[in-house]
Design a protein around this motif. Structure first.
Motif, PDB file in Angstrom:
ATOM      1  N   ALA A  57       0.832  -1.205   0.000  1.00 52.93           N
ATOM      2  CA  ALA A  57       0.000   0.000   0.000  1.00 52.93           C
ATOM      3  C   ALA A  57       0.867   1.256   0.000  1.00 52.93           C
ATOM      4  O   ALA A  57       0.554   2.243  -0.687  1.00 52.93           O
ATOM      5  CB  ALA A  57      -0.922  -0.002   1.214  1.00 52.93           C
ATOM      6  N   ILE A  58       1.965   1.233   0.763  1.00 51.18           N
ATOM      7  CA  ILE A  58       2.881   2.376   0.784  1.00 51.18           C
ATOM      8  C   ILE A  58       3.468   2.607  -0.603  1.00 51.18           C
ATOM      9  O   ILE A  58       3.529   3.747  -1.093  1.00 51.18           O
ATOM     10  CB  ILE A  58       4.011   2.141   1.798  1.00 51.18           C
ATOM     11  N   PHE A  59       3.896   1.542  -1.246  1.00 54.50           N
ATOM     12  CA  PHE A  59       4.436   1.683  -2.601  1.00 54.50           C
ATOM     13  C   PHE A  59       3.389   2.236  -3.547  1.00 54.50           C
ATOM     14  O   PHE A  59       3.667   3.149  -4.346  1.00 54.50           O
ATOM     15  CB  PHE A  59       4.946   0.335  -3.124  1.00 54.50           C
ATOM     16  N   TRP A  60       2.186   1.685  -3.506  1.00 51.26           N
ATOM     17  CA  TRP A  60       1.144   2.096  -4.444  1.00 51.26           C
ATOM     18  C   TRP A  60       0.828   3.585  -4.289  1.00 51.26           C
ATOM     19  O   TRP A  60       0.706   4.308  -5.292  1.00 51.26           O
ATOM     20  CB  TRP A  60      -0.110   1.272  -4.205  1.00 51.26           C
ATOM     21  N   ALA A 139       8.083  -2.865 -10.761  1.00 46.17           N
ATOM     22  CA  ALA A 139       7.286  -1.646 -10.771  1.00 46.17           C
ATOM     23  C   ALA A 139       7.270  -0.990 -12.149  1.00 46.17           C
ATOM     24  O   ALA A 139       6.251  -0.428 -12.569  1.00 46.17           O
ATOM     25  CB  ALA A 139       7.822  -0.662  -9.732  1.00 46.17           C
ATOM     26  N   LEU A 140       8.389  -1.054 -12.850  1.00 44.50           N
ATOM     27  CA  LEU A 140       8.454  -0.463 -14.181  1.00 44.50           C
ATOM     28  C   LEU A 140       7.579  -1.217 -15.170  1.00 44.50           C
ATOM     29  O   LEU A 140       7.048  -0.639 -16.121  1.00 44.50           O
ATOM     30  CB  LEU A 140       9.900  -0.422 -14.669  1.00 44.50           C
ATOM     31  N   PHE A 141       7.441  -2.518 -14.947  1.00 41.49           N
ATOM     32  CA  PHE A 141       6.541  -3.298 -15.796  1.00 41.49           C
ATOM     33  C   PHE A 141       5.100  -2.948 -15.475  1.00 41.49           C
ATOM     34  O   PHE A 141       4.287  -2.714 -16.371  1.00 41.49           O
ATOM     35  CB  PHE A 141       6.782  -4.792 -15.576  1.00 41.49           C
ATOM     36  N   MET A 144       1.130  -2.706 -10.160  1.00 44.17           N
ATOM     37  CA  MET A 144       0.445  -3.816  -9.499  1.00 44.17           C
ATOM     38  C   MET A 144       1.332  -5.048  -9.397  1.00 44.17           C
ATOM     39  O   MET A 144       1.200  -5.842  -8.453  1.00 44.17           O
ATOM     40  CB  MET A 144      -0.846  -4.165 -10.243  1.00 44.17           C
ATOM     41  N   ALA A 145       2.276  -5.216 -10.331  1.00 45.47           N
ATOM     42  CA  ALA A 145       3.211  -6.341 -10.260  1.00 45.47           C
ATOM     43  C   ALA A 145       4.104  -6.201  -9.031  1.00 45.47           C
ATOM     44  O   ALA A 145       4.408  -7.193  -8.354  1.00 45.47           O
ATOM     45  CB  ALA A 145       4.056  -6.406 -11.527  1.00 45.47           C
TER      46      ALA A 145
END
Length: 261
Positions: A57-60, A139-141, A144-145
């Motif tokens: 969640a923090i990343f998103w 993340a670059l792909f 959500m991955a």
């Protein structure tokens, strides 16, 4: 025995597991003892799932306004803050002990030393760098991955590490008073519940990725168990931390290699 009592008992064991693996507060009515700590190992995977959800969640949220590389770093920082670097410390101590000790006694003594050696520093540095790079690539792909990777890897890595308690011998030393608290026993029922949490996250994935993770992590577990057995005759809390860190990295590698190909 009433359903209410059983529910409270399981909730207590979850909170014990949460207090063992994280710095998150738990209710004041929860008491921790050796028996509860042993039985709480059934929920170590669930705690990993919680950590994965929080860091995901923090990343998103961060990647909505920041570059993916920065968002990944923030998620990693939050993960370390949540756990207090518990597993990273185990990896460093294991690397120092196995790298600097000749006899089992020497290895155990070095692993209990609070000072960080060159082997430990290298292990932590390279592990964090590899984790950051793998998550950035995910993340670059797709954002959500990376979220999926965080949730799956944090859960499965703790399932793998905790499952070693069931099959391997806990290694004690003479100065056990300074040893970290640790679950030393695991019943078959505890193992089944632990594995169920791993199965739960595997069901999120497509069949190829899930099957690949299952087979590769099984091989990693076999190799780690044999390696620890040859080095010190079994496992300690530090080697479980090392197993968690290694298998977490393997999860990211598999998802990146298989899931995005």
């Amino acid at each position: 025995m009433s359903t209410k009592y059983l529910g409270l008992r399981q909730l207590t064991l979850f909170f014990v597991a949460l207090s063992f693996f994280t710095r998150l507060p738990i209710p004041s009515w929860v008491t921790v003892d050796a028996e509860k700590l042993n039985k709480s190992s059934r929920y170590f995977g669930v705690v990993g799932l919680l950590i994965g959800v929080i860091t995901g969640a923090i990343f998103w949220l961060a990647q909505l306004i920041l570059p993916a590389s920065v968002a990944v770093l923030l998620a990693m920082v939050v993960g370390v803050l949540l756990t207090g670097g518990f597993h990273e410390d185990g990896l460093a101590d294991t690397a120092d002990g196995f790298g600097g000790g000749w006899s089992v006694a020497d290895k155990l003594k070095i692993m209990k030393d609070s000072r960080l050696g060159s082997y430990g520093a290298l292990a932590i540095g390279l592990a964090l760098l590899l984790k950051w790079q793998l998550l950035v690539e995910l993340a670059l792909f797709s954002p959500m991955a990376a979220v999926t990777g965080l949730v799956v890897a944090n859960t499965l890595s703790r399932v793998l590490a905790s499952s070693l308690i069931f099959s391997e011998q806990y290694v004690r030393d003479d100065d056990s008073a300074k040893s970290k608290p640790l679950a030393e026993q695991q019943s078959l029922n505890d193992l089944f519940i632990l594995l169920a949490s791993g199965l739960f996250v595997l069901l999120w994935l497509n069949g190829v990725v899930a099957f690949s993770l299952f087979i590769i992590l099984w091989c990693v577990r076999f190799l780690l168990a044999n390696f620890f057995r040859r080095q010190i005759g079994g496992y300690t809390g530090d080697t479980l931390g090392a197993a968690q860190q290694i298998s977490e990295l393997v999860c990211y590698l598999v998802i990146l290699a298989v899931g995005l190909s």
